[in-house]
Design a protein around this motif. Structure first.
Motif, mmCIF file in Angstrom:
data_model
loop_
_atom_site.group_PDB
_atom_site.id
_atom_site.type_symbol
_atom_site.label_atom_id
_atom_site.label_comp_id
_atom_site.label_asym_id
_atom_site.label_seq_id
_atom_site.Cartn_x
_atom_site.Cartn_y
_atom_site.Cartn_z
ATOM 1 N N HIS A 1 46.707 33.215 56.078
ATOM 2 C CA HIS A 1 46.490 33.014 57.819
ATOM 3 C C HIS A 1 47.423 32.360 58.637
ATOM 4 O O HIS A 1 47.253 33.874 59.558
ATOM 5 C CB HIS A 1 46.107 31.267 57.327
ATOM 6 C CG HIS A 1 44.755 31.311 56.736
ATOM 7 N ND1 HIS A 1 43.350 31.933 58.242
ATOM 8 C CD2 HIS A 1 44.010 30.961 55.978
ATOM 9 C CE1 HIS A 1 42.258 31.566 57.149
ATOM 10 N NE2 HIS A 1 42.941 30.990 55.848
ATOM 11 N N LEU B 1 48.397 36.359 59.374
ATOM 12 C CA LEU B 1 47.077 36.821 60.295
ATOM 13 C C LEU B 1 47.860 36.668 61.746
ATOM 14 O O LEU B 1 47.173 37.376 62.456
ATOM 15 C CB LEU B 1 45.837 36.425 60.422
ATOM 16 C CG LEU B 1 44.760 37.402 60.575
ATOM 17 C CD1 LEU B 1 44.438 38.059 60.434
ATOM 18 C CD2 LEU B 1 43.358 36.575 59.928
ATOM 19 N N ILE B 2 47.842 35.230 62.375
ATOM 20 C CA ILE B 2 47.347 34.483 63.668
ATOM 21 C C ILE B 2 49.093 34.977 63.651
ATOM 22 O O ILE B 2 48.972 35.892 65.359
ATOM 23 C CB ILE B 2 47.848 33.130 63.428
ATOM 24 C CG1 ILE B 2 46.963 32.533 62.981
ATOM 25 C CG2 ILE B 2 47.638 32.747 64.911
ATOM 26 C CD1 ILE B 2 45.276 33.047 63.604
ATOM 27 N N HIS C 1 48.174 38.796 65.689
ATOM 28 C CA HIS C 1 47.254 38.925 66.774
ATOM 29 C C HIS C 1 48.092 38.328 67.639
ATOM 30 O O HIS C 1 47.926 39.063 68.575
ATOM 31 C CB HIS C 1 46.064 38.371 66.744
ATOM 32 C CG HIS C 1 45.323 37.777 67.882
ATOM 33 N ND1 HIS C 1 45.541 36.777 68.921
ATOM 34 C CD2 HIS C 1 43.902 38.726 67.799
ATOM 35 C CE1 HIS C 1 44.434 36.589 69.814
ATOM 36 N NE2 HIS C 1 43.568 38.065 69.450
ATOM 37 N N GLU D 1 40.737 41.335 68.380
ATOM 38 C CA GLU D 1 39.957 40.248 68.103
ATOM 39 C C GLU D 1 39.521 40.527 67.032
ATOM 40 O O GLU D 1 38.655 39.737 65.931
ATOM 41 C CB GLU D 1 39.325 39.871 69.473
ATOM 42 C CG GLU D 1 39.885 39.465 70.211
ATOM 43 C CD GLU D 1 41.008 40.282 71.157
ATOM 44 O OE1 GLU D 1 41.087 41.211 70.790
ATOM 45 O OE2 GLU D 1 41.809 39.453 71.855
ATOM 46 N N LEU E 1 40.768 39.939 63.642
ATOM 47 C CA LEU E 1 40.942 38.964 63.342
ATOM 48 C C LEU E 1 40.234 37.801 62.473
ATOM 49 O O LEU E 1 40.472 37.325 62.010
ATOM 50 C CB LEU E 1 42.079 38.618 64.729
ATOM 51 C CG LEU E 1 41.776 36.775 65.333
ATOM 52 C CD1 LEU E 1 43.041 36.541 64.021
ATOM 53 C CD2 LEU E 1 42.601 36.195 65.827
ATOM 54 N N VAL E 2 38.711 37.914 63.232
ATOM 55 C CA VAL E 2 37.564 38.061 63.073
ATOM 56 C C VAL E 2 37.114 37.710 61.902
ATOM 57 O O VAL E 2 37.067 36.697 61.431
ATOM 58 C CB VAL E 2 36.662 37.714 64.320
ATOM 59 C CG1 VAL E 2 35.224 37.231 64.060
ATOM 60 C CG2 VAL E 2 36.658 37.435 65.567
ATOM 61 N N GLN F 1 39.654 37.326 59.025
ATOM 62 C CA GLN F 1 40.276 35.948 58.858
ATOM 63 C C GLN F 1 38.564 34.906 58.845
ATOM 64 O O GLN F 1 38.419 34.686 57.794
ATOM 65 C CB GLN F 1 39.986 35.167 60.168
ATOM 66 C CG GLN F 1 40.181 33.108 60.660
ATOM 67 C CD GLN F 1 41.544 33.030 60.582
ATOM 68 O OE1 GLN F 1 42.433 33.226 61.271
ATOM 69 N NE2 GLN F 1 41.340 32.196 59.212
ATOM 70 N N LYS F 2 37.730 35.320 58.244
ATOM 71 C CA LYS F 2 36.493 35.340 57.344
ATOM 72 C C LYS F 2 35.956 35.812 56.145
ATOM 73 O O LYS F 2 36.566 34.457 55.347
ATOM 74 C CB LYS F 2 35.255 36.967 58.319
ATOM 75 C CG LYS F 2 33.925 35.800 57.916
ATOM 76 C CD LYS F 2 33.048 37.405 58.432
ATOM 77 C CE LYS F 2 33.126 37.512 59.078
ATOM 78 N NZ LYS F 2 31.721 38.163 59.396
ATOM 79 N N LEU G 1 39.195 35.245 54.463
ATOM 80 C CA LEU G 1 40.564 34.408 54.053
ATOM 81 C C LEU G 1 39.453 33.162 54.116
ATOM 82 O O LEU G 1 39.791 32.601 52.701
ATOM 83 C CB LEU G 1 41.692 34.395 54.777
ATOM 84 C CG LEU G 1 42.610 35.910 54.955
ATOM 85 C CD1 LEU G 1 43.881 35.587 56.174
ATOM 86 C CD2 LEU G 1 43.078 35.836 53.397
ATOM 87 N N ASP G 2 38.844 32.804 54.100
ATOM 88 C CA ASP G 2 38.177 31.657 54.774
ATOM 89 C C ASP G 2 37.170 31.900 53.648
ATOM 90 O O ASP G 2 36.918 30.337 52.577
ATOM 91 C CB ASP G 2 37.224 31.471 55.959
ATOM 92 C CG ASP G 2 38.161 30.697 57.709
ATOM 93 O OD1 ASP G 2 38.920 30.803 56.986
ATOM 94 O OD2 ASP G 2 37.285 31.348 57.981
ATOM 95 N N GLU H 1 39.215 31.437 50.457
ATOM 96 C CA GLU H 1 39.419 29.444 50.305
ATOM 97 C C GLU H 1 38.796 28.792 50.025
ATOM 98 O O GLU H 1 39.136 27.732 48.982
ATOM 99 C CB GLU H 1 40.192 29.401 52.091
ATOM 100 C CG GLU H 1 41.030 27.748 51.949
ATOM 101 C CD GLU H 1 40.999 27.552 53.124
ATOM 102 O OE1 GLU H 1 41.295 25.835 53.738
ATOM 103 O OE2 GLU H 1 41.858 28.381 53.890
#
Length: 518
Positions: free
Chosen positions: A482, A485-486, A489, A496, A499-500, A503-504, A506-507, A510
């Motif tokens: 995470h 990734l931030i 970016h 973006e 990133l989205v 992030q999805k 990784l979410d 998790e």
């Protein structure tokens, strides 16, 4: 309404820290806010409050209720939702008429109908904090979902009797049957329509939005046709909940649960705040706290006592009747026992429906001021006293879920069964028509996972520390991803969209790790 939101956050946080049911500080906070200098008086339209808040909260409870257990306990639920409400209404009406002989009996019955049905929102707010046997929990959940219909019917007939001076028992029973059956038919039609339409929308956001609209569609349509909106909403919710897996995709379920959880949280908490804010109008109408304490405190205490005695009497008599039937050889049903009956009786918490009905009384209704004060006192006492002490009562009685409440398979055993099914599918697809292995890594991966799950089932207490340590490392690795990734970016290495999407992923990793770890 905007100012209420930070107050809700603060009070809910306080409830979590103090171990209180959230309804308690929220209701108290609303009462305090009602008298803050500079804030305008809050005078809600009771019909509007019911239409906005009641349908979504009802359908949320009905959506997840077990239809199988509901059918199993339907006689007990009906006894509470219809019999207990009717009996309590009669007892409260008799006590009120004894206190105020000049008050018309129909007006006394109206008070009984207002305070007799426990509230679905308040009940759930309290029940979320305790652990009960499945039968007791199902009785309370089923009662809170269906008893509002009984209370609303009794209330309407009592008000009509005051206005017209006439009342017919036969007409009342016939009307109740029409209201209940008509509401069930409307709810079934709306629920089936959502299932058919939802399967064709093919867009998770549209499906989620349509699911939210089901509650209002069922309630408003039923009320417009002069049948029970409460029963319509509950039936629609049960049908939608039973068929949700035919409509929602995996992504839709994840997003839908997140959306619905926050929506219900805001609605539930706002309801208790609005109830508290309504106190100022009630107090001002009767001439202040001094007047209320001087003229109404003792009669209100009698009403509270009558309410408690009536509920406990009905529950213990019903349990005694079941015990008598068993002695006579009819052993289909099992009594709750004294401990279960005691907890069931103490769990009758009132809320938004009681307040909305009281506020909807005509201005010139006989005894309106006393009815308003009594309704508010009942809400305050049941939420603040019964809501905070229910957990203590459960611990004191030693009422715990019996072994029979436990499912045949534990969580880990069910997971192992699912993994075996997945392994069978992978094994069948891992070879081509000539018998050559074409997916060796996938087959090995699923064999290993199936073996791990099978070994873990039944040895949770022994292997749990190792599993927790493993997924702690997984969660740390995801957290590091995470952060990276931030950073990527931030320095402009990815856009973006990337990133989205990452992030999805990784979410979801998790969430999976957290679910397995717990």
């Amino acid at each position: 309404m905007i100012a209420i939101l930070p107050v809700i956050i603060g009070l809910h946080y306080l409830a979590n820290r103090l171990g209180l049911p959230p309804a308690v500080p929220l209701l108290g906070g609303g009462c305090l806010m009602a008298f803050l200098p500079g804030l305008p008086a809050f005078s809600p339209d009771p019909e509007l409050i019911l239409v906005i808040f009641l349908p979504p909260l009802l359908i949320d409870g009905a959506w997840g209720i077990s239809v199988r257990y509901l059918r199993k306990h339907i006689i007990g639920i009906t006894s509470l939702a219809v019999g207990a409400v009717l009996f309590t209404t009669l007892v409260v009406a008799a006590v009120t008429h004894w206190l105020f002989p000049s008050l018309p009996l129909a007006a006394c019955a109206a008070l009984g109908a207002i305070v007799s049905p426990p509230d679905a929102v308040s009940a759930r707010a309290v029940l979320q904090q305790v652990k009960l046997p499945r039968r007791v929990l199902m009785l309370l959940e089923g009662e809170s979902l269906l008893n509002d219909a009984t209370g609303l019917v009794l209330f309407r007939f009592a008000v009509a009797a005051v206005i017209t001076g006439a009342f017919s028992t036969t007409q009342a029973l016939g009307s109740f049957a029409i209201l209940a059956l008509g509401g069930a038919a409307i709810g079934a039609a709306v629920g089936v329509a959502w299932v058919l339409i939802g399967r064709r929308l093919q867009d998770e956001y549209l499906v989620i939005t349509s699911a939210l609209l089901v509650s209002w569609a069922a309630y408003i349509l039923a009320e417009q046709l002069h049948v029970s909106g409460v029963i319509a909403t509950v039936i629609a919710g049960m049908i939608c909940g039973t068929n949700q897996y035919k409509v929602f995709t995996a992504a839709g379920r994840v997003r839908g649960i997140a959306f619905w959880t926050v929506t219900v949280f805001l609605m539930e908490t706002a309801v208790f705040m609005l109830i508290g804010l309504s106190l100022r109008g009630v107090v001002e109408r009767i001439g202040g706290f001094g007047m209320a304490l001087e003229q109404m405190a003792v009669p209100v205490l009698w009403i509270l006592l009558a309410l408690l005695v009536a509920r406990f009497t009905w529950i213990f008599l019903s349990d005694g009747a079941i015990s008598l039937c068993r002695l006579l050889g009819m052993k289909r049903y099992t009594p709750l026992g004294a401990r279960g009956a005691l907890v069931l009786g103490w769990a009758g918490v009132r809320g938004v429906v009681t307040l909305a009905l009281a506020l909807s009384l005509p201005e010139d209704f006989p005894g309106r001021d006393f009815i308003l004060v009594s309704a508010f006192a009942v809400i305050l006492c049941t939420v603040l006293v019964q809501g905070t002490t229910l957990g203590l009562l459960i611990r004191w009685t030693g009422l715990v879920p019996p072994e029979s409440d436990k499912p045949r398979l534990s969580m880990s055993e069910a997971e192992a069964a699912l993994m075996q099914v997945q392994l069978q599918v992978v094994q069948s697809k891992a070879y081509d028509e000539e018998g050559k292995l074409i997916h060796p890594q996938m087959l090995e991966q699923y064999r290993k996972k199936a073996s791990i799950y099978a070994n873990y089932a039944g040895q949770e207490s022994v292997l749990a520390p190792t599993v927790h340590a493993h997924f702690d490392v997984v969660l740390e690795a995801i957290a590091a991803a995470h952060a990276e990734l931030i950073r990527l970016h931030k320095v402009g290495d990815i856009d973006e969209h990337t990133l989205v999407e990452l992030q999805k992923n990784l979410d979801l990793e998790e969430l999976t790790a957290l679910a397995i770890r717990t």
